[in-house]
Motif scaffolding. Structure first.
Motif, mmCIF file in Angstrom:
data_model
loop_
_atom_site.group_PDB
_atom_site.id
_atom_site.type_symbol
_atom_site.label_atom_id
_atom_site.label_comp_id
_atom_site.label_asym_id
_atom_site.label_seq_id
_atom_site.Cartn_x
_atom_site.Cartn_y
_atom_site.Cartn_z
ATOM 1 N N VAL A 240 0.833 -1.205 0.000
ATOM 2 C CA VAL A 240 0.000 0.000 0.000
ATOM 3 C C VAL A 240 0.864 1.250 0.000
ATOM 4 O O VAL A 240 0.660 2.183 -0.793
ATOM 5 C CB VAL A 240 -0.937 0.012 1.224
ATOM 6 N N GLU A 241 1.857 1.281 0.891
ATOM 7 C CA GLU A 241 2.692 2.472 1.014
ATOM 8 C C GLU A 241 3.623 2.638 -0.180
ATOM 9 O O GLU A 241 3.880 3.769 -0.626
ATOM 10 C CB GLU A 241 3.496 2.412 2.320
ATOM 11 N N ALA B 160 4.848 5.778 -4.884
ATOM 12 C CA ALA B 160 5.093 5.767 -6.327
ATOM 13 C C ALA B 160 4.162 6.729 -7.056
ATOM 14 O O ALA B 160 4.562 7.394 -8.020
ATOM 15 C CB ALA B 160 4.924 4.351 -6.872
ATOM 16 N N LYS B 161 2.922 6.832 -6.606
ATOM 17 C CA LYS B 161 1.968 7.749 -7.241
ATOM 18 C C LYS B 161 2.418 9.192 -7.090
ATOM 19 O O LYS B 161 2.320 9.998 -8.030
ATOM 20 C CB LYS B 161 0.573 7.558 -6.641
ATOM 21 N N ILE B 162 2.905 9.549 -5.909
ATOM 22 C CA ILE B 162 3.375 10.922 -5.683
ATOM 23 C C ILE B 162 4.594 11.211 -6.555
ATOM 24 O O ILE B 162 4.676 12.254 -7.224
ATOM 25 C CB ILE B 162 3.717 11.131 -4.197
ATOM 26 N N LEU B 163 5.558 10.293 -6.569
ATOM 27 C CA LEU B 163 6.766 10.493 -7.371
ATOM 28 C C LEU B 163 6.438 10.540 -8.859
ATOM 29 O O LEU B 163 7.029 11.316 -9.617
ATOM 30 C CB LEU B 163 7.767 9.378 -7.077
ATOM 31 N N PHE C 52 9.003 3.338 -9.696
ATOM 32 C CA PHE C 52 9.187 4.061 -8.438
ATOM 33 C C PHE C 52 8.916 3.153 -7.240
ATOM 34 O O PHE C 52 9.615 3.226 -6.223
ATOM 35 C CB PHE C 52 8.271 5.281 -8.386
ATOM 36 N N ALA C 53 7.878 2.310 -7.338
ATOM 37 C CA ALA C 53 7.582 1.373 -6.254
ATOM 38 C C ALA C 53 8.765 0.444 -6.023
ATOM 39 O O ALA C 53 9.141 0.155 -4.875
ATOM 40 C CB ALA C 53 6.324 0.567 -6.583
ATOM 41 N N LEU C 54 9.358 -0.019 -7.103
ATOM 42 C CA LEU C 54 10.524 -0.894 -7.010
ATOM 43 C C LEU C 54 11.696 -0.176 -6.365
ATOM 44 O O LEU C 54 12.397 -0.728 -5.503
ATOM 45 C CB LEU C 54 10.907 -1.384 -8.412
ATOM 46 N N LEU D 278 4.706 12.145 1.265
ATOM 47 C CA LEU D 278 5.723 11.198 0.790
ATOM 48 C C LEU D 278 6.640 10.777 1.932
ATOM 49 O O LEU D 278 6.983 9.598 2.067
ATOM 50 C CB LEU D 278 6.540 11.823 -0.338
ATOM 51 N N THR D 279 7.005 11.737 2.763
ATOM 52 C CA THR D 279 7.837 11.423 3.926
ATOM 53 C C THR D 279 7.113 10.459 4.863
ATOM 54 O O THR D 279 7.700 9.496 5.368
ATOM 55 C CB THR D 279 8.198 12.710 4.696
#
Length: 480
Positions: free
Chosen positions: A127-128, A133-136, A148-150, A312-313
């Protein structure tokens, strides 16, 4: 006397999970967390991304009365943390409540709640990682979300594999940013409420009492709101797992337990009070991101981008802690013979590498399903772990009822933290949890989560019975 608390057939003695000299590589975790790490882990543990973005849904569904939802959930968490703090201060364990359940309720309880908790956190990893990844991706749309998730999973995995101090240092700064952000919001919001900021005027209580009143949807909405609020506090217990890898775990647990009241009161109740005081609860802006809406309302430039950085943090902090928590629970299960023995091995740095990598692998699998089957497989994983927080808290309550008597009998000097009004407040907490569980069955989404979580619990409980039979058969064979 300390070893007497948890020594039992097939279980390691208390304190065996952490080397007394802080040495790794000898089957022990390394005591590499400093007091400042634990202090920030305790503070940051209650500040998740859900506070910044998820609270809007609760406000929209409940109105200003969401404050009562947060207050009720906060009282429950304070009581549960006090119980857990009592046990953890007396006997710091990497498995925390799972290890105490093992001793107080039986091997089946420690096995079941330990694996359910591990399952909860590996799903949280997915989930996190996806949220981050969505924000980035919104900043750099040319890079696919899965990449990004990876990346974030790989970077934080490397951090956790380095040393427990690496985890602590990353979490110190992640949590520090969250705390500074909330503190700044509280200052800005308070000044805006009293009309001190340029372009603002004192708002009074008009938004609290107008627009349908303080409880526009009735008292029942408070309990519905509590269903969304109660899970936001999951993570408060991480400090009791981390304390086992500190130089002075008893002091760390005591400090964290005593500070949970003001942490919830200031960060949650304080910030939500500012939101519903400054803005009408039924405004479209609040339903999205209430904190961004407030900052834009008072004229803070670039509020959306600033909040993206903060969220994101918070996401990376949760991801970092999720890896740590899942791996330490797996390590503890391995130590107690409830997971493969390899989970209980550590590197020369005192890091449970196999436990970390095994947890991350399942996290990656969950991320994969989140992209390929979000409405089927991943939805099942998410819903089937949804009520684990309530199961964990219930187990903590029943474990404390029994462990208090054990500690008083075997080593009363270890009771440096005591549950208030024992056993009455313990039973009060049990009643509150039972009410939330019952109320979940009246809510469509809550009902689905509860049913699937009970299915997951039933599967793990059946597995514990199988493992228990094999363990007893092996003991009989070795005895003969």
């Amino acid at each position: 006397m300390r070893a007497d608390i948890t020594t039992r057939a097939g279980s390691p003695p208390a304190g065996s999970s952490v080397s007394g000299h802080g040495r790794g590589g000898d089957g022990h975790l390394k005591a590499g967390l400093k007091n400042r790490h634990l202090s920030m882990i305790a503070i940051g543990g209650v500040i998740g991304a859900g506070l910044f973005v998820g609270s809007g849904a609760g406000i929209a569904a409940t109105g200003p009365g969401i404050l009562l939802s947060y207050a009720l959930a906060g009282v429950l968490v304070v009581l549960v943390m006090r119980m857990l703090g009592e046990m953890a201060a007396a006997d710091p364990q990497s498995g925390s409540f799972s290890a105490y359940a093992d001793r107080a309720l039986g091997r089946w309880a420690g096995f079941t709640i330990g694996w359910l908790y591990w399952f909860f956190w590996v799903v949280v990893l997915a989930v996190e990682a996806t949220a981050g990844a969505k924000i980035l991706n919104s900043w750099m749309p040319g890079v696919p979300q899965w990449a990004f998730a990876l990346i974030v999973m790989a970077v934080l995995t490397a951090t956790n594999l380095g040393s427990v101090a690496s985890y602590g240092e990353f979490e110190f700064w992640f949590a520090g940013i969250k705390v500074v952000a909330i503190a700044a919001f509280l200052v800005i919001g308070t000044l805006a409420v009293f009309g001190v900021l340029p372009g603002t005027h004192a708002v009074g209580a008009s938004n609290l009492t107008g627009h349908g009143g303080f409880l526009p949807h009735g008292v029942g909405a408070v309990f519905t709101g509590m269903l969304t609020v109660v899970f936001a506090f999951m993570g408060s217990e991480i400090v009791t797992l981390a304390a086992g890898e500190s130089e002075d775990p008893e002091k760390a647990v005591s400090k964290a337990t005593n500070s949970v009241i003001w942490r919830i009161g200031i960060f949650y109740l304080g910030s939500i009070l500012l939101v519903v005081t400054l803005l009408p609860w039924d405004s479209a802006a609040v339903k999205g991101s209430p904190y961004v809406a407030v900052l834009e309302h008072v004229g803070i430039p670039g509020a959306g981008r600033v909040m993206d950085v903060i969220v994101l943090t918070a996401v990376l902090s949760c991801l970092n802690s999720g890896m740590y928590t899942a791996s330490r629970m797996a390590f503890s299960l391995g130590q107690r013979g409830d997971a493969p023995k390899a989970f209980a091995t550590v590197t020369k740095r005192g890091v449970p590498r196999v436990a970390i990598l095994s947890s991350v692998v399942f996290g990656f699998v969950a991320v994969f399903f989140n992209y390929t089957s979000p409405d089927t497989v991943f939805a099942f994983l998410l819903n089937s772990s949804g009520a684990v927080a309530l199961f964990v808290w219930l187990v903590i309550c029943f474990s404390q009822l029994r462990m208090r008597r054990i500690i008083e009998r075997e080593c009363p000097e270890r009771l440096t933290v005591r549950m208030w009004l024992y056993p009455y407040l313990t039973w009060t907490a049990i009643g509150m949890i039972g009410f939330v569980v019952s109320y979940m069955f009246t809510d469509a989404d809550g009902r689905k989560q509860m049913y699937l979580s009970l299915v997951a619990a039933g599967i793990v409980l059946a597995a514990s019975a199988v493992v228990g039979r094999r363990r007893r058969a092996a003991a009989v064979a070795s005895a003969s």
